[in-house]
Design a protein around this motif. Structure first.
Motif, short mmCIF file in Angstrom:
data_model
loop_
_atom_site.label_atom_id
_atom_site.label_comp_id
_atom_site.label_asym_id
_atom_site.label_seq_id
_atom_site.Cartn_x
_atom_site.Cartn_y
_atom_site.Cartn_z
N PRO A 188 0.83 -1.22 0.00
CA PRO A 188 0.00 0.00 0.00
C PRO A 188 0.86 1.26 0.00
N GLU A 189 0.20 2.38 -0.14
CA GLU A 189 0.88 3.67 -0.05
C GLU A 189 1.47 3.85 1.34
N MET A 190 2.72 4.31 1.39
CA MET A 190 3.36 4.63 2.67
C MET A 190 3.73 6.11 2.68
N VAL A 191 3.43 6.79 3.79
CA VAL A 191 3.74 8.21 3.93
C VAL A 191 4.50 8.39 5.24
N CYS A 192 5.60 9.14 5.19
CA CYS A 192 6.47 9.28 6.37
C CYS A 192 6.51 10.72 6.87
N PHE A 193 6.60 10.85 8.19
CA PHE A 193 6.68 12.15 8.86
C PHE A 193 7.78 12.09 9.92
N SER A 194 8.40 13.23 10.17
CA SER A 194 9.45 13.28 11.19
C SER A 194 9.01 13.98 12.46
N ASP A 195 7.76 14.47 12.48
CA ASP A 195 7.25 15.13 13.69
C ASP A 195 5.73 15.03 13.73
N GLY A 196 5.18 15.18 14.93
CA GLY A 196 3.75 15.03 15.12
C GLY A 196 2.92 16.11 14.47
N GLU A 197 3.45 17.33 14.42
CA GLU A 197 2.69 18.43 13.83
C GLU A 197 2.34 18.16 12.36
N SER A 198 3.32 17.70 11.60
CA SER A 198 3.07 17.45 10.18
C SER A 198 2.13 16.26 9.99
N LEU A 199 2.21 15.28 10.88
CA LEU A 199 1.29 14.14 10.81
C LEU A 199 -0.15 14.60 11.05
N LEU A 200 -0.36 15.41 12.08
CA LEU A 200 -1.71 15.89 12.37
C LEU A 200 -2.25 16.78 11.26
N ALA A 201 -1.36 17.46 10.55
CA ALA A 201 -1.79 18.35 9.46
C ALA A 201 -2.15 17.57 8.20
N ASP A 202 -1.74 16.32 8.12
CA ASP A 202 -2.02 15.50 6.94
C ASP A 202 -3.52 15.26 6.80
N LYS A 203 -4.05 15.45 5.59
CA LYS A 203 -5.49 15.33 5.35
C LYS A 203 -5.90 13.97 4.79
N GLY A 204 -4.93 13.11 4.50
CA GLY A 204 -5.24 11.83 3.88
C GLY A 204 -5.80 10.81 4.86
#
Length: 234
Positions: A32-48
């Motif tokens: 499946p699609e994998m998406v990576c983040f290095s901090d919680g702020e950017s993860l919470l901002a993700d709309k997917g």
């Protein structure tokens, strides 16, 4: 399915990506699609969509405990793995019902076992089944089925929405429903383990005031299946 990884350690992200690819290669399924983040702020901002998440705890800014709680508020179906070296956070993580707790360094075989459980749970939550009646076909999430009951030749599918009189027999339903989430407690009942509230040696009680007979010879097998189900959702 969309898989997310949130960790401030690039090597851990790389290792998780490799293990995830290996897992799906081993079961001959497209990764499946994998998406990576290095901090919680950017993860919470993700709309997917967020289906399965591997989440570190000790990160710059928001820690993983806070981020996990916020994500669970928005989507209680998200499957969260906590990935950390700090075991003292286990109690906090379990309070918002994380799926599993993986310790660093990651053990590949343990990762594969837990990933299989997560994918099985995801499939059960998202798979849809056709309920065919004399009036037509109704497509429902498997998770909405509470039980299937046979009364003579009449087969009723009890769901969280309403009851449907199926044109198919019990053998059809035994073959159709996911075996890791449904159990035949009696020749007249197939029940969804997700909806069980309590049981004794004769009866299983479920949500919406539904109940099903439990034959004595199946009690031990049912108890084991139910406990395994509970373990797989933790």
């Amino acid at each position: 399915m969309r898989i997310l990884i949130c960790d401030d350690d690039a090597l851990i992200i790389e290792q998780l990506q490799k293990y995830i690819r290996n897992f799906f290669e081993n079961i001959s399924v497209k990764c499946p699609e994998m998406v990576c983040f290095s901090d919680g702020e950017s993860l919470l901002a993700d709309k997917g969509e967020k289906d399965i998440l591997f989440l570190d705890i000790e990160m710059p800014g928001m820690n993983g405990i806070y981020v996990g709680k916020e994500l669970k508020k928005k989507n209680d179906k998200i499957i969260i793995f906590i990935v950390t070296s700090y075991s003292e956070y286990l109690d906090d993580a379990m309070r918002f019902h994380v799926f599993r707790y993986l310790s660093k360094p990651l053990a590949k075989q343990r990762f594969f076992r837990n990933m299989k459980d997560a994918v099985d749970l995801y499939n059960t939550m998202t798979v849809k089944i056709p309920v065919e009646t004399k009036q037509g076909v109704h497509t429902l999430p498997a998770s909405s089925v509470i039980a299937v009951e046979a009364q003579g030749r009449k087969v009723t599918v009890h769901t969280t929405l309403c009851d449907f009189e199926s044109i198919h027999n019990m053998q059809y339903w035994l073959e159709l429903l996911p075996k890791n989430r449904f159990f035949q407690t009696h020749r007249s009942f197939i029940i969804n383990l997700e909806h069980v509230t309590d049981f004794d040696r004769n009866l299983v009680h479920m949500s919406d005031n539904q109940s099903a007979y439990l034959t004595k010879r199946k009690y031990s097998a049912f108890k084991e299946a139910y406990l395994l189900y509970l373990e797989s959702t933790r």
